[in-house]
Design a protein around this motif. Structure first.
Motif, short mmCIF file in Angstrom:
data_model
loop_
_atom_site.label_atom_id
_atom_site.label_comp_id
_atom_site.label_asym_id
_atom_site.label_seq_id
_atom_site.Cartn_x
_atom_site.Cartn_y
_atom_site.Cartn_z
N GLN A 259 5.21 23.62 -37.05
CA GLN A 259 4.64 22.67 -36.10
C GLN A 259 5.19 21.27 -36.32
OE1 GLN A 259 0.26 23.00 -35.99
NE2 GLN A 259 0.50 25.08 -36.76
N GLN A 260 5.25 20.84 -37.59
CA GLN A 260 5.78 19.51 -37.87
C GLN A 260 7.26 19.43 -37.53
OE1 GLN A 260 3.37 17.23 -38.84
NE2 GLN A 260 5.01 15.85 -38.12
N ARG A 261 7.97 20.52 -37.80
CA ARG A 261 9.41 20.55 -37.47
C ARG A 261 9.63 20.38 -35.97
NH1 ARG A 261 13.10 25.91 -38.56
NH2 ARG A 261 15.09 25.10 -37.74
N LEU A 262 8.81 21.03 -35.18
CA LEU A 262 8.92 20.89 -33.72
C LEU A 262 8.60 19.46 -33.29
CD1 LEU A 262 7.16 24.21 -32.61
CD2 LEU A 262 9.57 23.65 -32.25
N LEU A 263 7.50 18.90 -33.83
CA LEU A 263 7.07 17.57 -33.41
C LEU A 263 8.06 16.48 -33.82
CD1 LEU A 263 3.26 17.87 -34.25
CD2 LEU A 263 4.30 17.82 -31.97
N ASP A 264 8.77 16.69 -34.94
CA ASP A 264 9.69 15.68 -35.45
C ASP A 264 11.13 15.88 -34.99
OD1 ASP A 264 7.57 14.57 -36.81
OD2 ASP A 264 8.05 15.52 -38.73
N HIS A 265 11.37 16.93 -34.21
CA HIS A 265 12.76 17.31 -33.91
C HIS A 265 13.43 16.29 -33.00
CE1 HIS A 265 16.20 19.88 -33.11
NE2 HIS A 265 15.73 20.71 -34.04
N ALA A 266 14.69 16.00 -33.30
CA ALA A 266 15.45 15.03 -32.51
C ALA A 266 15.65 15.48 -31.07
CB ALA A 266 16.81 14.77 -33.17
N GLU A 267 15.59 16.79 -30.82
CA GLU A 267 15.81 17.30 -29.46
C GLU A 267 14.51 17.47 -28.68
OE1 GLU A 267 18.42 17.83 -27.72
OE2 GLU A 267 20.06 17.73 -29.16
N LEU A 268 13.37 17.14 -29.30
CA LEU A 268 12.10 17.31 -28.60
C LEU A 268 12.08 16.44 -27.34
CD1 LEU A 268 9.31 18.71 -28.78
CD2 LEU A 268 8.45 16.59 -29.82
N GLY A 269 11.80 17.08 -26.22
CA GLY A 269 11.81 16.38 -24.95
C GLY A 269 13.18 16.30 -24.30
N GLN A 270 14.21 16.76 -25.02
CA GLN A 270 15.57 16.76 -24.48
C GLN A 270 16.02 18.20 -24.20
OE1 GLN A 270 16.91 13.75 -23.79
NE2 GLN A 270 15.01 12.89 -24.63
N ARG A 271 16.26 18.93 -25.30
CA ARG A 271 16.61 20.35 -25.16
C ARG A 271 15.61 21.26 -25.87
NH1 ARG A 271 23.08 20.39 -26.52
NH2 ARG A 271 22.31 19.21 -28.35
N LEU A 272 14.55 20.68 -26.36
CA LEU A 272 13.48 21.42 -27.03
C LEU A 272 12.15 20.95 -26.46
CD1 LEU A 272 12.38 23.30 -29.29
CD2 LEU A 272 12.43 21.29 -30.81
N PHE A 273 11.31 21.92 -26.07
CA PHE A 273 10.01 21.60 -25.48
C PHE A 273 8.96 22.52 -26.09
CE2 PHE A 273 13.38 20.69 -22.51
CZ PHE A 273 13.09 19.41 -22.06
N TRP A 274 7.84 21.93 -26.48
CA TRP A 274 6.72 22.73 -26.99
C TRP A 274 5.49 22.40 -26.17
CZ3 TRP A 274 3.46 21.64 -31.98
CH2 TRP A 274 2.51 22.67 -32.14
N LEU A 275 4.93 23.41 -25.52
CA LEU A 275 3.71 23.27 -24.72
C LEU A 275 2.60 24.07 -25.41
CD1 LEU A 275 5.28 23.78 -21.17
CD2 LEU A 275 4.76 21.62 -22.32
N PRO A 276 1.82 23.43 -26.29
CA PRO A 276 0.81 24.18 -27.04
C PRO A 276 -0.42 24.55 -26.23
CG PRO A 276 0.74 21.86 -27.63
CD PRO A 276 1.92 22.03 -26.72
N ALA A 277 -0.58 23.94 -25.07
CA ALA A 277 -1.76 24.24 -24.24
C ALA A 277 -1.36 24.35 -22.78
CB ALA A 277 -2.82 23.16 -24.44
N ALA A 278 -0.30 25.08 -22.50
CA ALA A 278 0.21 25.20 -21.13
C ALA A 278 -0.80 25.92 -20.25
CB ALA A 278 1.53 25.96 -21.13
N SER A 279 -0.96 25.43 -19.05
CA SER A 279 -1.82 26.09 -18.08
C SER A 279 -1.12 27.34 -17.55
CB SER A 279 -2.12 25.15 -16.91
OG SER A 279 -0.92 24.85 -16.20
N ASP A 280 -1.91 28.26 -16.99
CA ASP A 280 -1.31 29.44 -16.38
C ASP A 280 -0.42 29.06 -15.21
OD1 ASP A 280 -2.45 31.14 -18.19
OD2 ASP A 280 -4.01 31.89 -16.86
N ALA A 281 -0.79 27.98 -14.50
CA ALA A 281 0.05 27.52 -13.39
C ALA A 281 1.42 27.08 -13.89
CB ALA A 281 -0.65 26.38 -12.66
N ALA A 282 1.45 26.37 -15.03
CA ALA A 282 2.72 25.96 -15.60
C ALA A 282 3.51 27.17 -16.10
CB ALA A 282 2.48 24.97 -16.74
N LEU A 283 2.82 28.13 -16.73
CA LEU A 283 3.51 29.32 -17.23
C LEU A 283 4.14 30.09 -16.08
CD1 LEU A 283 4.28 31.23 -19.49
CD2 LEU A 283 2.00 32.28 -19.31
N LEU A 284 3.42 30.20 -14.98
CA LEU A 284 3.97 30.89 -13.81
C LEU A 284 5.25 30.20 -13.34
CD1 LEU A 284 3.68 33.07 -11.62
CD2 LEU A 284 2.23 31.46 -10.34
N GLN A 285 5.23 28.88 -13.29
CA GLN A 285 6.43 28.14 -12.88
C GLN A 285 7.57 28.33 -13.86
OE1 GLN A 285 7.11 25.53 -10.45
NE2 GLN A 285 5.15 25.29 -9.43
#
Length: 394
Positions: A259-285
């Motif tokens: 979890q900390q590795r994901l949050l601190d990653h240089a690519e977070l928001g660029q080529r790495l995305f973590w959605l820990p509480a994604a809605s079903d609507a977002a998952l469908l998309q």
């Protein structure tokens, strides 16, 4: 346990155990199955059976109206011969404490059946919290000793269960039947009318249009192999590959470092995305928009995201394990090995995508939750079992 409503000519009951869901819906894959299977059973009750959601009320089972039941909330169950108890929810805390309750149900002529989702705490114990293996083993010992039949969510799980039963030498009064069925998929139907991704989710979806995105769906836990996938993507990026990794899953056990590795990653928001509480609507998309589903798990009972992806035509890159072969057949690309091998598989997958030679995930067979629930009940009602387990008579 018998009551006046259970007299001659009364409809038989299908008592569906929701003991964990009744207390709390943790939005896990098992809870999704429980919700959708119950919804399907209530919408199309099997002929001659009245579907009755129940829960462990502490020393006895009671009806619940909270999940579509028609009986009074909290009323103790009343049974007669021919009723069926279906342990749909996974209840390792409650079931072992209720051995006497189940013995009494059996004396009243109630058939006892439990769903087995996987044996992973026993087959991959290092990937679970300490104590998970004996905790799960108590539940499995109990249902193996008491049930008329165990219903697995894949043939792979059924085979693992049969192997465990052979070495466990469970003492039983009669043969234990083992069957399997497959899960359903209908994510769009689960969404309330007008549901849409939140603004933050829409921002992520907009950024994914820049390059091919690989989607991982599931709670962060060691067996899902998120850390290995991240290793592979870091290697891919260093080698000049350009693709995104999207992780949809809440934090789980033994993953604090990840979890900390994901949050601190240089690519977070660029080529790495973590959605820990994604809605079903977002998952469908995401299923509709991403380039591929990455199923990297070291072990699964089924792999619900596989058929959710196939339902939306999303190509699949999956670890070569028996259950994924069972579910996907020739409609996925498979890999094996560690991060280096996965990075190579990602390169090869991107090349095949460019060449138009990927398997067509749309050809992967899948079914609705209604069909899944009908298959589950067909096994019980028609006694259409896969195999009989080895039995050690008392």
């Amino acid at each position: 346990m018998a009551g006046p409503e259970q007299g001659a000519g009364a409809e038989r009951q299908l008592l569906v155990d929701l003991s964990v869901l009744h207390r709390h819906d943790d939005q896990s894959g098992i809870q999704r199955l429980v919700r959708n299977t119950l919804r399907a059973l209530l919408a199309a009750p099997p002929a001659g059976l009245r579907v009755c959601p129940v829960y462990d009320a502490g020393g006895h089972y009671a009806y619940t109206a909270c999940h579509g039941g028609s009986a009074a909330e909290g009323a103790p169950i009343s049974v007669r011969a021919g009723d069926i108890f279906l342990g749909l929810d996974l209840c390792p805390d409650q079931v072992p404490l209720n051995r006497a309750v189940f013995a009494d149900l059996r004396r009243h002529g109630v058939g006892l059946y439990f769903v087995v989702y996987d044996l992973l705490p026993l087959t991959l114990p290092a990937m679970f919290a300490p104590g998970a293996a004996p905790w799960f083993s108590r539940w499995l010992d109990t249902v193996a000793a008491l049930a008329d039949g165990l219903l697995c969510i894949s043939r792979a799980v059924a085979d693992e269960l049969l192997a465990w039963l052979e070495q466990a030498a469970v003492v039983r009064p009669a043969a234990l039947r083992v069957g399997y069925f497959h899960l359903g998929a209908d994510l769009a139907a689960e969404l309330p009318a007008g549901a849409a991704p939140a603004a933050a989710e829409q921002a992520v979806l907009a950024r994914l249009a820049q390059r091919p995105a690989f989607l991982m769906v599931g709670t962060l836990e060691p067996r899902k192999m998120h850390a290995q996938a991240l290793d592979a993507f870091e290697l891919l990026w260093r080698q000049g590959g350009d693709a995104s990794l999207v992780v949809v899953g809440k934090p789980g056990w033994l993953t604090e470092h990840l979890q900390q590795r994901l949050l601190d990653h240089a690519e977070l928001g660029q080529r790495l995305f973590w959605l820990p509480a994604a809605s079903d609507a977002a998952l469908l998309q995401l299923y509709q928009q991403c380039a591929a589903l990455l199923a990297a798990s070291a072990g699964e009972g089924f792999g619900l995201p596989l058929i959710e992806a196939a339902q939306h035509g999303l190509p699949i890159l999956a670890r070569d394990i028996p259950v994924f072969r069972e579910v996907c057949g020739g409609h996925a690309v498979y890999f094996d090995g560690a991060g280096v091998e996965l990075a190579a598989a990602l390169h090869q997958w991107l090349a095949r995508r460019a060449a138009g030679t990927l398997p067509d995930a749309r050809a992967l067979p899948w079914q609705t939750w209604r069909a899944s629930s009908e298959n589950l009940l067909r096994i019980v009602m028609e006694q259409d079992w896969y195999k009989l387990a080895p039995t050690l008579l008392p």
